[in-house]
Design an enzyme around this catalytic site. Structure first.
Site, PDB file in Angstrom:
ATOM      1  N   ARG B   3       0.826  -1.195   0.000  1.00  0.00           N
ATOM      2  CA  ARG B   3       0.000   0.000   0.000  1.00  0.00           C
ATOM      3  C   ARG B   3       0.871   1.260   0.000  1.00  0.00           C
ATOM      4  O   ARG B   3       0.530   2.255  -0.615  1.00  0.00           O
ATOM      5  CB  ARG B   3      -0.897  -0.022   1.238  1.00  0.00           C
ATOM      6  N   GLY B  46      -4.373  29.643   2.587  1.00  0.00           N
ATOM      7  CA  GLY B  46      -4.656  28.233   2.284  1.00  0.00           C
ATOM      8  C   GLY B  46      -4.226  27.348   3.427  1.00  0.00           C
ATOM      9  O   GLY B  46      -3.776  27.838   4.470  1.00  0.00           O
ATOM     10  N   GLU B  62     -10.939  27.360   4.851  1.00  0.00           N
ATOM     11  CA  GLU B  62      -9.697  28.132   4.948  1.00  0.00           C
ATOM     12  C   GLU B  62      -9.956  29.614   4.696  1.00  0.00           C
ATOM     13  O   GLU B  62      -9.368  30.471   5.354  1.00  0.00           O
ATOM     14  CB  GLU B  62      -8.665  27.616   3.931  1.00  0.00           C
ATOM     15  N   GLU B  66      -8.867  31.827   7.728  1.00  0.00           N
ATOM     16  CA  GLU B  66      -7.645  32.623   7.550  1.00  0.00           C
ATOM     17  C   GLU B  66      -7.904  34.075   7.216  1.00  0.00           C
ATOM     18  O   GLU B  66      -7.059  34.923   7.445  1.00  0.00           O
ATOM     19  CB  GLU B  66      -6.773  32.002   6.459  1.00  0.00           C
ATOM     20  N   PRO B  83       6.876  17.895  -7.861  1.00  0.00           N
ATOM     21  CA  PRO B  83       7.398  17.133  -6.724  1.00  0.00           C
ATOM     22  C   PRO B  83       8.143  17.994  -5.708  1.00  0.00           C
ATOM     23  O   PRO B  83       8.157  17.679  -4.518  1.00  0.00           O
ATOM     24  CB  PRO B  83       8.339  16.114  -7.382  1.00  0.00           C
ATOM     25  N   ASP B  84       8.770  19.077  -6.153  1.00  0.00           N
ATOM     26  CA  ASP B  84       9.589  19.855  -5.223  1.00  0.00           C
ATOM     27  C   ASP B  84       8.991  21.226  -4.913  1.00  0.00           C
ATOM     28  O   ASP B  84       9.711  22.140  -4.524  1.00  0.00           O
ATOM     29  CB  ASP B  84      11.007  20.022  -5.777  1.00  0.00           C
ATOM     30  N   GLU B 114      -0.591  37.823   9.178  1.00  0.00           N
ATOM     31  CA  GLU B 114      -1.280  38.992   8.692  1.00  0.00           C
ATOM     32  C   GLU B 114      -1.968  38.630   7.386  1.00  0.00           C
ATOM     33  O   GLU B 114      -1.469  37.845   6.604  1.00  0.00           O
ATOM     34  CB  GLU B 114      -0.256  40.098   8.422  1.00  0.00           C
TER      35      GLU B 114
END
Lengths: 229, 229
Positions: B3, B46, B62, B66, B83-84, B114
């Site tokens: 898995r 977010g 959110e 927020e 990916p990065d 803020e």
DNA sequence: ATAATAGTGTCTCTTAGACAATATTTC
DNA sequence: GAAATATTGTCTAAGAGACACTATTAT
């Protein structure tokens, strides 16, 4: 917060709405699922994203692995993430829309029992696995809309095509007949939509038609409006 | 396959491009990050999606948590998953586009030092955290395009507004002046775009202007074309 | 010749865009 | 009255849609 709480274990998949036009009918590429859940039912090709690959990359890989179909256009469609859309675990699916120029016979992939083109009109009543009905519907709607203001229709055509063939793409996807003469005038007057080549074909039966290639333009301005009803 | 290999541990986040128009300038709602990575830099509001909530639901939560901003429109934008893109772990971000009618002062949330409206023109050179520059740019471009063929501009207006105020929305987002007379004629002749109410206002300074409410229509057909340059 | 399809020309109507002219307010 | 903004009207040009007509092939 623990990392587990902050970053719960999500599965991330890509699913593909692959469309083409065969004999005047819009078709979608579907696989018959070989495993549970939904074993034996029809589903969109797709699979899980690898931990080290990008989303577009995963989509292209799944397309190649599961279907072997070469597409002329691939774009992100939308992301579906209802908590219960997959009974196994929480899976978020990033979906893609692809357009294929011709119906090369798709070959079965590793975890797909079968991959085949199906006319989308026949699928109206049919039930697809997961929430793939909705995804397919959204993909078709996106394609319909984009034909209006982009040159995307050429992605459904072979490298060389006639205006009539291009028109057939529009008619098949919109489900509406278009006037051949007005359509021709519109396409030829849109800068960069198609480039003429010095060759003709007579696959139609009557007077030979000039052949064209896809032009460099991607936007269509002013757009090619879709008939009212 | 185990898995773990099949379903690698992804984080799934939502990020929001929240836009409004203040004094003729398009503004985006940004937070100053309080934590690493990118502590002190500007970012889109977010956060991570909870394991038992849907994506739209997470975006709405959110937004409320927020920013406290109430928006008139919220739609999915696109999903970013290089990916990065997040140095901590593999995170896929499902982004949303929101339009707010007025600039109520946003209040700081739990993990946002803020939250404030910033003119997007000033952000051209500014660097946002993660790949949020790209996301903001895509969001603005989406908004620009949708003004053409939808009635979305009313989402930036208060419940009652004048044609001039609606025009100001278009001009601010497109960055192009529009002819007040032709604009007025176009809007009033588009069925269901705006509904007149029997009241006028004189906030402008000259002759009092009639007030309108947003109509029921969502599509604009034929579209309101954006000026060439 | 006939059938079939390709392509051109013409006409009308709608709409976009430019801009004159008028209306109603504040100062 | 002067300045500012709102609103109506008019003109022109571009484009959409309808459709007659001509062109070029196969049978």
């Amino acid at each position: 917060m623990t990392r587990t709480r902050t970053h719960p274990p999500f599965g991330v998949a890509v699913d593909l709405v692959v469309l083409t036009v065969i004999e005047g009918a819009l078709q979608a590429l579907l696989i018959e699922r070989g495993e549970e859940p939904f074993a034996g039912e029809l589903a969109l090709p797709g699979g899980f994203v690898h931990i080290d690959e990008g989303l577009d990359e995963a989509a292209a890989r799944e397309l190649a692995e599961e279907t072997g179909v070469r597409v002329a256009h691939l774009e992100q469609l939308a992301t579906y993430g209802d908590p219960d859309r997959d009974p196994r675990m929480r899976v978020v699916s990033v979906t893609y829309l692809a357009m294929a120029p011709e119906p090369p016979s798709p070959r079965a992939g590793t975890d797909a029992a079968e991959a085949a083109w199906r006319p989308v009109r026949d699928l109206a009543t049919e039930q697809l696995a997961f929430d793939h009905d909705k995804i397919l519907e959204d993909g078709i709607e996106r394609a319909r809309g984009k034909l209006e203001y982009t040159t995307l229709a050429t992605a459904f055509c072979p490298p060389e095509f006639t205006i009539a063939e291009l028109r057939e793409v529009y008619e098949s996807i919109w489900g509406e007949p278009l006037d051949p003469r007005n359509f021709s005038r519109k396409v030829l007057s849109s800068d960069g939509f198609v480039d003429p080549i010095s060759a003709t074909t007579t696959r139609g039966g009557g007077r030979p038609a000039r052949l064209y290639r896809a032009g460099e333009a991607t936007e269509l301005s002013p757009p090619l409006r879709r008939p009212e009803s």
